[in-house]
Design a protein around this motif. Structure first.
Motif, PDB file in Angstrom:
ATOM      1  N   VAL A  38     -58.223 105.313 -68.193  1.00  0.00           N
ATOM      2  CA  VAL A  38     -59.465 104.688 -67.696  1.00  0.00           C
ATOM      3  C   VAL A  38     -59.436 104.608 -66.166  1.00  0.00           C
ATOM      4  O   VAL A  38     -60.443 104.845 -65.499  1.00  0.00           O
ATOM      5  CB  VAL A  38     -59.700 103.297 -68.335  1.00  0.00           C
ATOM      6  CG1 VAL A  38     -60.893 102.588 -67.706  1.00  0.00           C
ATOM      7  CG2 VAL A  38     -59.907 103.431 -69.841  1.00  0.00           C
ATOM      8  N   GLU A  84     -55.213 102.646 -70.634  1.00  0.00           N
ATOM      9  CA  GLU A  84     -55.695 102.017 -69.395  1.00  0.00           C
ATOM     10  C   GLU A  84     -55.441 102.917 -68.182  1.00  0.00           C
ATOM     11  O   GLU A  84     -56.260 102.948 -67.261  1.00  0.00           O
ATOM     12  CB  GLU A  84     -55.063 100.636 -69.208  1.00  0.00           C
ATOM     13  CG  GLU A  84     -55.633  99.576 -70.150  1.00  0.00           C
ATOM     14  CD  GLU A  84     -57.153  99.377 -70.021  1.00  0.00           C
ATOM     15  OE1 GLU A  84     -57.709  99.634 -68.939  1.00  0.00           O
ATOM     16  OE2 GLU A  84     -57.776  98.987 -71.020  1.00  0.00           O
ATOM     17  N   GLN A 140     -58.736  97.690 -62.808  1.00  0.00           N
ATOM     18  CA  GLN A 140     -57.776  98.618 -63.437  1.00  0.00           C
ATOM     19  C   GLN A 140     -56.338  98.334 -63.006  1.00  0.00           C
ATOM     20  O   GLN A 140     -55.406  98.514 -63.796  1.00  0.00           O
ATOM     21  CB  GLN A 140     -58.168 100.069 -63.157  1.00  0.00           C
ATOM     22  CG  GLN A 140     -59.318 100.565 -64.022  1.00  0.00           C
ATOM     23  CD  GLN A 140     -59.160 100.248 -65.500  1.00  0.00           C
ATOM     24  OE1 GLN A 140     -59.976  99.533 -66.064  1.00  0.00           O
ATOM     25  NE2 GLN A 140     -58.096 100.726 -66.146  1.00  0.00           N
ATOM     26  N   GLU A 143     -66.014 102.881 -72.120  1.00  0.00           N
ATOM     27  CA  GLU A 143     -65.729 101.444 -72.256  1.00  0.00           C
ATOM     28  C   GLU A 143     -65.989 100.984 -73.700  1.00  0.00           C
ATOM     29  O   GLU A 143     -65.260 100.148 -74.235  1.00  0.00           O
ATOM     30  CB  GLU A 143     -66.574 100.622 -71.279  1.00  0.00           C
ATOM     31  CG  GLU A 143     -66.377 100.961 -69.807  1.00  0.00           C
ATOM     32  CD  GLU A 143     -65.049 100.488 -69.213  1.00  0.00           C
ATOM     33  OE1 GLU A 143     -64.366  99.664 -69.841  1.00  0.00           O
ATOM     34  OE2 GLU A 143     -64.713 100.955 -68.108  1.00  0.00           O
ATOM     35  N   GLN A 176     -59.393  91.454 -75.699  1.00  0.00           N
ATOM     36  CA  GLN A 176     -59.479  92.666 -74.873  1.00  0.00           C
ATOM     37  C   GLN A 176     -60.721  93.486 -75.259  1.00  0.00           C
ATOM     38  O   GLN A 176     -61.428  94.013 -74.388  1.00  0.00           O
ATOM     39  CB  GLN A 176     -58.210  93.510 -75.051  1.00  0.00           C
ATOM     40  CG  GLN A 176     -58.127  94.729 -74.166  1.00  0.00           C
ATOM     41  CD  GLN A 176     -57.881  94.417 -72.695  1.00  0.00           C
ATOM     42  OE1 GLN A 176     -57.479  93.309 -72.347  1.00  0.00           O
ATOM     43  NE2 GLN A 176     -58.142  95.379 -71.841  1.00  0.00           N
ATOM     44  N   GLU A 231     -55.462  95.594 -65.301  1.00  0.00           N
ATOM     45  CA  GLU A 231     -55.347  96.072 -66.690  1.00  0.00           C
ATOM     46  C   GLU A 231     -54.024  96.822 -66.904  1.00  0.00           C
ATOM     47  O   GLU A 231     -53.336  96.614 -67.902  1.00  0.00           O
ATOM     48  CB  GLU A 231     -56.506  97.019 -67.037  1.00  0.00           C
ATOM     49  CG  GLU A 231     -57.884  96.385 -67.030  1.00  0.00           C
ATOM     50  CD  GLU A 231     -58.287  95.792 -68.362  1.00  0.00           C
ATOM     51  OE1 GLU A 231     -57.543  94.917 -68.864  1.00  0.00           O
ATOM     52  OE2 GLU A 231     -59.323  96.195 -68.890  1.00  0.00           O
ATOM     53  N   GLU A 261     -63.879  94.474 -72.810  1.00  0.00           N
ATOM     54  CA  GLU A 261     -64.401  95.832 -72.586  1.00  0.00           C
ATOM     55  C   GLU A 261     -65.926  95.856 -72.709  1.00  0.00           C
ATOM     56  O   GLU A 261     -66.598  96.598 -71.994  1.00  0.00           O
ATOM     57  CB  GLU A 261     -63.766  96.837 -73.554  1.00  0.00           C
ATOM     58  CG  GLU A 261     -62.263  97.008 -73.411  1.00  0.00           C
ATOM     59  CD  GLU A 261     -61.810  97.510 -72.042  1.00  0.00           C
ATOM     60  OE1 GLU A 261     -62.648  97.953 -71.250  1.00  0.00           O
ATOM     61  OE2 GLU A 261     -60.597  97.434 -71.778  1.00  0.00           O
ATOM     62  N   HIS A 289     -67.471  94.983 -69.599  1.00  0.00           N
ATOM     63  CA  HIS A 289     -67.488  96.106 -68.651  1.00  0.00           C
ATOM     64  C   HIS A 289     -68.705  96.995 -68.929  1.00  0.00           C
ATOM     65  O   HIS A 289     -69.349  97.482 -68.006  1.00  0.00           O
ATOM     66  CB  HIS A 289     -66.201  96.946 -68.766  1.00  0.00           C
ATOM     67  CG  HIS A 289     -64.959  96.180 -68.430  1.00  0.00           C
ATOM     68  ND1 HIS A 289     -63.687  96.665 -68.655  1.00  0.00           N
ATOM     69  CD2 HIS A 289     -64.793  94.942 -67.883  1.00  0.00           C
ATOM     70  CE1 HIS A 289     -62.806  95.759 -68.259  1.00  0.00           C
ATOM     71  NE2 HIS A 289     -63.439  94.713 -67.797  1.00  0.00           N
TER      72      HIS A 289
HETATM   73 FE1  FEO Z   1     -62.669  98.575 -69.127  1.00  0.00          FE
HETATM   74 FE2  FEO Z   1     -59.697  98.241 -69.993  1.00  0.00          FE
HETATM   75  O1  FEO Z   1     -60.940  99.085 -68.883  1.00  0.00           O
END
Ligand code: FEO
Length: 173
Positions: A97, A94, A127, A17, A46, A130, A50, A53
């Motif tokens: 991820v 993404e 996700q 992240e 963005q 995203e 992150e 996160h």
């Molecule tokens: Fe934290 Fe864009 O995934």
């Protein structure tokens, strides 16, 4: 107490992240260099998202009696061939991820760590969003197809994004 295997995997996700944030900041700087300020703004938002996160995972690890361990962060690329190439890289990232989150979920299920399964459900949903949001930008850039007027309009649209701090992180940042 959280199992070491799950703890290690969550620490790996923290690293991923942070890398995402670092890469999105590099991408914002690329757009700054070609004077598309709305795209830069979108990517900086963005990058901040992150970091929220990161904090969600760190907070969860602490709550479960685990320990956050920071590792070296890989250097991201700094140049892309075009706005489209850059956003195709965002979308691909993404998707990657999403795979990492799916692997984490597989591990939590295998370890019968239901608390972590419940925690990760938020990331599974995130996700989906995203991937959808970043793919939408790719599709718009394909429609614009390098047209300067279209790119200018899209840049203004990207500039409208706002950063919203998740309620549970109020006071943390
Ligand atoms: Fe934290 Fe864009 O995934």
């Amino acid at each position: 107490m959280i199992k070491q295997t799950v703890q290690d995997a969550l620490n790996e996700q923290i690293n991923a992240e942070i890398y995402s944030s670092y890469m999105y900041y590099a991408m914002a700087s690329y757009f700054d260099s070609i004077s598309l300020d709305g795209f830069s703004h979108w990517l900086r938002v963005q990058a901040l998202e992150e970091l929220t996160h990161v904090q969600k995972i760190a907070g969860y690890l602490n709550e479960r009696g685990g320990r956050v361990n920071m590792k070296a962060v890989e250097a991201p690329p700094n140049e892309w061939d075009s706005p489209l190439a850059c956003f195709e890289a965002v979308y691909a990232h993404e998707c990657k991820v999403t795979e990492l989150i799916n692997s984490l979920m597989d591990l939590a299920l295998a370890e019968r760590d239901h608390a972590t399964v419940s925690f990760l459900n938020w990331f599974v949903d995130e996700q989906t969003e995203e991937e959808s949001n970043t793919d939408a930008v790719v599709q718009k850039l394909k429609l614009v197809d390098g047209n300067k007027g279209g790119l200018f309009m899209l840049d203004r649209e990207m500039d409208a994004r706002t950063f919203v701090l998740p309620a549970e992180l109020t006071g943390v940042f």
